[in-house]
Motif scaffolding. Structure first.
Motif, mmCIF file in Angstrom:
data_model
loop_
_atom_site.group_PDB
_atom_site.id
_atom_site.type_symbol
_atom_site.label_atom_id
_atom_site.label_comp_id
_atom_site.label_asym_id
_atom_site.label_seq_id
_atom_site.Cartn_x
_atom_site.Cartn_y
_atom_site.Cartn_z
ATOM 1 N N ARG A 1 0.815 -1.219 0.000
ATOM 2 C CA ARG A 1 0.000 0.000 0.000
ATOM 3 C C ARG A 1 0.852 1.274 0.000
ATOM 4 O O ARG A 1 0.549 2.242 0.692
ATOM 5 N N SER A 2 1.887 1.271 -0.808
ATOM 6 C CA SER A 2 2.728 2.462 -0.924
ATOM 7 C C SER A 2 2.047 3.584 -1.697
ATOM 8 O O SER A 2 2.433 4.752 -1.571
ATOM 9 N N PHE A 3 1.045 3.234 -2.527
ATOM 10 C CA PHE A 3 0.419 4.210 -3.422
ATOM 11 C C PHE A 3 -1.106 4.128 -3.305
ATOM 12 O O PHE A 3 -1.672 3.072 -3.024
ATOM 13 N N ASP A 4 -1.715 5.260 -3.577
ATOM 14 C CA ASP A 4 -3.179 5.270 -3.618
ATOM 15 C C ASP A 4 -3.692 4.453 -4.797
ATOM 16 O O ASP A 4 -4.745 3.812 -4.701
ATOM 17 N N GLY B 1 -4.093 0.839 -3.475
ATOM 18 C CA GLY B 1 -5.480 0.651 -3.078
ATOM 19 C C GLY B 1 -6.424 0.505 -4.246
ATOM 20 O O GLY B 1 -7.449 -0.174 -4.152
ATOM 21 N N ARG B 2 -6.095 1.132 -5.360
ATOM 22 C CA ARG B 2 -6.929 1.103 -6.565
ATOM 23 C C ARG B 2 -6.039 0.749 -7.748
ATOM 24 O O ARG B 2 -4.883 1.147 -7.787
ATOM 25 N N GLN B 3 -6.596 -0.010 -8.683
ATOM 26 C CA GLN B 3 -5.828 -0.377 -9.862
ATOM 27 C C GLN B 3 -6.593 0.030 -11.129
ATOM 28 O O GLN B 3 -7.813 -0.162 -11.205
ATOM 29 N N VAL B 4 -5.866 0.564 -12.087
ATOM 30 C CA VAL B 4 -6.437 0.983 -13.362
ATOM 31 C C VAL B 4 -5.590 0.372 -14.472
ATOM 32 O O VAL B 4 -4.398 0.672 -14.581
ATOM 33 N N VAL B 5 -6.200 -0.503 -15.266
ATOM 34 C CA VAL B 5 -5.462 -1.253 -16.277
ATOM 35 C C VAL B 5 -6.135 -1.076 -17.638
ATOM 36 O O VAL B 5 -7.328 -1.370 -17.788
#
Length: 257
Positions: free
Chosen positions: A87-90, A116-120
């Motif tokens: 969880r280093s990044f939002d 916390g969120r992923q965008v692919v």
């Protein structure tokens, strides 16, 4: 890790793979309120938002050296083993890159671990196979797609732990600025340019003994008007669905919904 293909094919990406503002806007909206973002498989930095704190991860020196001055700092690394604590990044973003990863499942797990969120951004091969360039000239691309990690794998992997997965179509404008495979659907003469093809991994990695005769047939069809006759329905269109899909993943709530 396997050798990165962009050490061989990536030299012209900065020129031909410029971010398209409409796609950039869609990706930026998908990132939601995230203030810190890791861009995995970052390449030359396309689609990195300028109003957030971005860290780029890219294994290829050829790609990294093409990043514009002032772009996000780059960590040389691979998706399958990201050098960051949990969880280093939002949010984490991965744009048209998962299919190049040596172990896509491991890379997706790493995206999930560090953010916390992923965008692919990926694609649906069933739709891409109907694209005229693939269907009429290079069906071998569809055959290769069957062995690559694309929409089904990405969406299914993230759904395993109950995450909320949203899949949105990414339309390709007729004047798309980003020269990926489907970008020139209404500008077919661009595919005849070897420099354009060199910046499209699906074409650059395909056997030239398949690509070159296909391009000669396309050149003939353009010169004779046969292509325009077959695709007159495209000539007035402004946007086309070529199977590109944006997968947005948010963690499950405490009650699992």
């Amino acid at each position: 890790m396997n050798p990165n293909p962009y050490e061989r094919i990536g030299a012209g990406y900065a020129r031909h793979r410029r971010p398209d503002p409409r796609i950039a806007g869609q990706i930026n909206r998908a990132l939601g309120p995230a203030r810190t973002v890791v861009n995995v498989g970052a390449g030359t930095g396309s689609y990195e938002p300028h109003d957030r704190r971005v860290t780029a991860v890219e294994p290829s020196l050829v790609m990294t050296r093409q990043r514009p001055r002032g772009s996000a700092p780059v960590v040389r690394g691979y998706a399958e083993s990201l050098p960051f604590p949990d969880r280093s990044f939002d949010a984490a973003m991965a744009v048209l890159t998962v299919h190049h990863w040596t172990d896509p499942a491991a890379g997706l797990a790493e995206l999930r671990r560090v953010s916390g969120r992923q965008v692919v951004l990926t694609w649906d091969p069933a739709v891409t196979a109907r694209f005229w360039l693939v269907e009429e000239y290079l069906p071998e691309i569809a055959e290769a797609d069957a062995h690559l990690a694309s929409l089904d794998l990405v969406a299914a992997w993230f759904r395993r732990d109950g995450a909320r997965v949203r899949v949105d179509p990414v339309g390709v404008a007729a004047d798309c600025a980003d020269g990926f495979l489907g970008a020139y659907w209404r500008r077919p003469h661009h595919y005849l340019d070897p420099r354009v093809r060199a910046a499209v991994s699906a074409l650059a990695t395909l056997d030239p003994r398949l690509v070159e005769p296909a391009m000669r047939r396309l050149e003939t069809d353009l010169a004779t008007g046969h292509w325009h006759e077959r695709h007159r329905d495209l000539l007035g269109a402004s946007t086309l669905d070529l199977g590109y899909r944006l997968v947005t993943v948010t963690p499950p709530t405490r009650n699992g919904k």
